[in-house]
Design a protein around this motif. Sequence first.
Motif, short mmCIF file in Angstrom:
data_model
loop_
_atom_site.label_atom_id
_atom_site.label_comp_id
_atom_site.label_asym_id
_atom_site.label_seq_id
_atom_site.Cartn_x
_atom_site.Cartn_y
_atom_site.Cartn_z
N VAL A 315 0.84 -1.20 0.00
CA VAL A 315 0.00 0.00 0.00
C VAL A 315 0.88 1.25 0.00
N THR A 316 1.94 1.23 0.79
CA THR A 316 2.88 2.36 0.81
C THR A 316 3.51 2.56 -0.56
N TRP A 317 3.89 1.46 -1.20
CA TRP A 317 4.48 1.54 -2.54
C TRP A 317 3.48 2.15 -3.51
N VAL A 318 2.23 1.72 -3.46
CA VAL A 318 1.20 2.24 -4.36
C VAL A 318 1.00 3.73 -4.13
N ALA A 319 0.98 4.16 -2.84
CA ALA A 319 0.77 5.56 -2.53
C ALA A 319 1.88 6.43 -3.10
N TYR A 320 3.13 6.01 -2.92
CA TYR A 320 4.24 6.79 -3.47
C TYR A 320 4.25 6.72 -5.01
N ALA A 321 3.87 5.57 -5.57
CA ALA A 321 3.79 5.46 -7.03
C ALA A 321 2.74 6.42 -7.58
N CYS A 322 1.60 6.51 -6.91
CA CYS A 322 0.55 7.45 -7.34
C CYS A 322 1.05 8.89 -7.25
N TYR A 323 1.77 9.20 -6.19
CA TYR A 323 2.32 10.54 -6.02
C TYR A 323 3.27 10.89 -7.17
N LEU A 324 4.21 10.00 -7.46
CA LEU A 324 5.18 10.26 -8.51
C LEU A 324 4.51 10.29 -9.89
N HIS A 325 3.54 9.39 -10.09
CA HIS A 325 2.83 9.35 -11.37
C HIS A 325 2.03 10.63 -11.57
N ALA A 326 1.37 11.10 -10.52
CA ALA A 326 0.57 12.32 -10.62
C ALA A 326 1.47 13.52 -10.92
N ARG A 327 2.63 13.56 -10.31
CA ARG A 327 3.55 14.66 -10.57
C ARG A 327 4.05 14.65 -12.01
N ALA A 328 4.29 13.44 -12.53
CA ALA A 328 4.90 13.33 -13.85
C ALA A 328 3.90 13.47 -15.00
N THR A 329 2.66 13.01 -14.80
CA THR A 329 1.71 12.95 -15.91
C THR A 329 0.53 13.89 -15.75
N ALA A 330 -0.04 13.94 -14.56
CA ALA A 330 -1.23 14.77 -14.36
C ALA A 330 -0.90 16.21 -14.00
N GLY A 331 0.38 16.49 -13.83
CA GLY A 331 0.77 17.85 -13.49
C GLY A 331 0.43 18.25 -12.08
N TRP A 332 0.30 17.28 -11.21
CA TRP A 332 0.00 17.59 -9.80
C TRP A 332 1.24 18.16 -9.14
N LYS A 333 1.18 19.42 -8.83
CA LYS A 333 2.24 20.05 -8.06
C LYS A 333 1.57 20.83 -6.94
N GLY A 334 2.35 21.29 -6.03
CA GLY A 334 1.78 22.12 -4.99
C GLY A 334 1.07 21.33 -3.91
N ARG A 335 -0.03 21.88 -3.44
CA ARG A 335 -0.68 21.35 -2.24
C ARG A 335 -1.24 19.95 -2.45
N LYS A 336 -1.85 19.68 -3.59
CA LYS A 336 -2.40 18.33 -3.82
C LYS A 336 -1.30 17.29 -3.77
N ALA A 337 -0.18 17.59 -4.38
CA ALA A 337 0.94 16.65 -4.36
C ALA A 337 1.49 16.49 -2.94
N ALA A 338 1.55 17.58 -2.20
CA ALA A 338 2.07 17.51 -0.82
C ALA A 338 1.17 16.64 0.05
N TYR A 339 -0.14 16.79 -0.09
CA TYR A 339 -1.07 15.96 0.69
C TYR A 339 -0.89 14.49 0.34
#
Length: 368
Positions: A315-339
Amino acid sequence: MTLLAAAANESLAEISNKLIYASMAVYTLAFFAHITEWVFGSRSKVGRTAAALTGSGAGVRGAAPAVQVRGAGATAVLDKPQVPDKPQVVTRSAAGTRDVPDGPGAAGGTEKGDLYGRIAISLTVLAFLIEAAGVVARALSVQRAPWGNMYEFSITFSTVAVGAYLALLALKKNVRWLGLILVTTVLLDLGIAVTWLYTESDQLVPALHSYWLWIHVSTAIFCGAVFYMGAAGAVLYLFRDSYEAKLASGGKPGRFATSVMERLPSAGSLDKFSYRINAAVFPLWTFTIIAGAIWAGDAWGRYWGWDPKEVWSFVTWVAYACYLHARATAGWKGRKAAYLALFAFACWIWNYYGVNILLSGKHSYAGV
């Protein structure tokens, strides 16, 4: 000879305990030194810098102009206002972010503040060496890797976290602002370890007598220590971002918030720090899970059995993978990425404390 060996091991265990307590005493001194660094950093100098950066002095005759930004490809170069001791800053900004320079640091750019900061770092180095010696003594007392239970994992975790921080400092990275938070967390970690998690030195169950103990658990400790620094950066980013947003909307933060927030790196810098730290260690966390599966195959005859520890590691791996994927593809930066980064680290913390203490499974081999 057996009695002599047992006596020697017991003596080493006692030495280890004394060294851990000694390191806590030195970390406490480092904590107060870090506090003093923040307190004695010149607030007036920080205020002058803040006025120049935000343009709050634009209406005052003779005041320095607000920071100007000129485009240079993907790089935003912040022109240096004519302010005494204003640090020259060059940052790389992303679309939609503010072009705000980094603050002068915890010391506020003053000699007295810097002196206490250097004292704090020196004490942190001393405490790190003492704690590391305590971990080594613990290993010698049981003649195995010193992370066979939660107490040993905790003291090793804090040692590695401080070591990683000092390594970044040695590499001339701008991370001294992390010192106070790190030392505070280390004291909390060691306090929990010696109060509630302490376990006498003992040998492990047969299934754990494997070289994979050195490989799998050591990488898990290192990953957790680095993930912690990424989480600390994310938390500070949220505070600094709120501060910058308030200034941008014409608000006037309080004196304390101004004094603290203006010394930190900009929100953009903290966001990048958290992302880069998490991205750098994520492949190692992937290896940690794979190594654990291989060890489980050797020890228990299956690679995956949906044990609580295995599930929450994934689950931890999936959470960090989602974080990195969102930063790289969905353009999630800032507060959403921090949460999302903080949620991922919360999964790691739960996997350590919650799963080990509250849930039962094959990894519950040593109590705490």
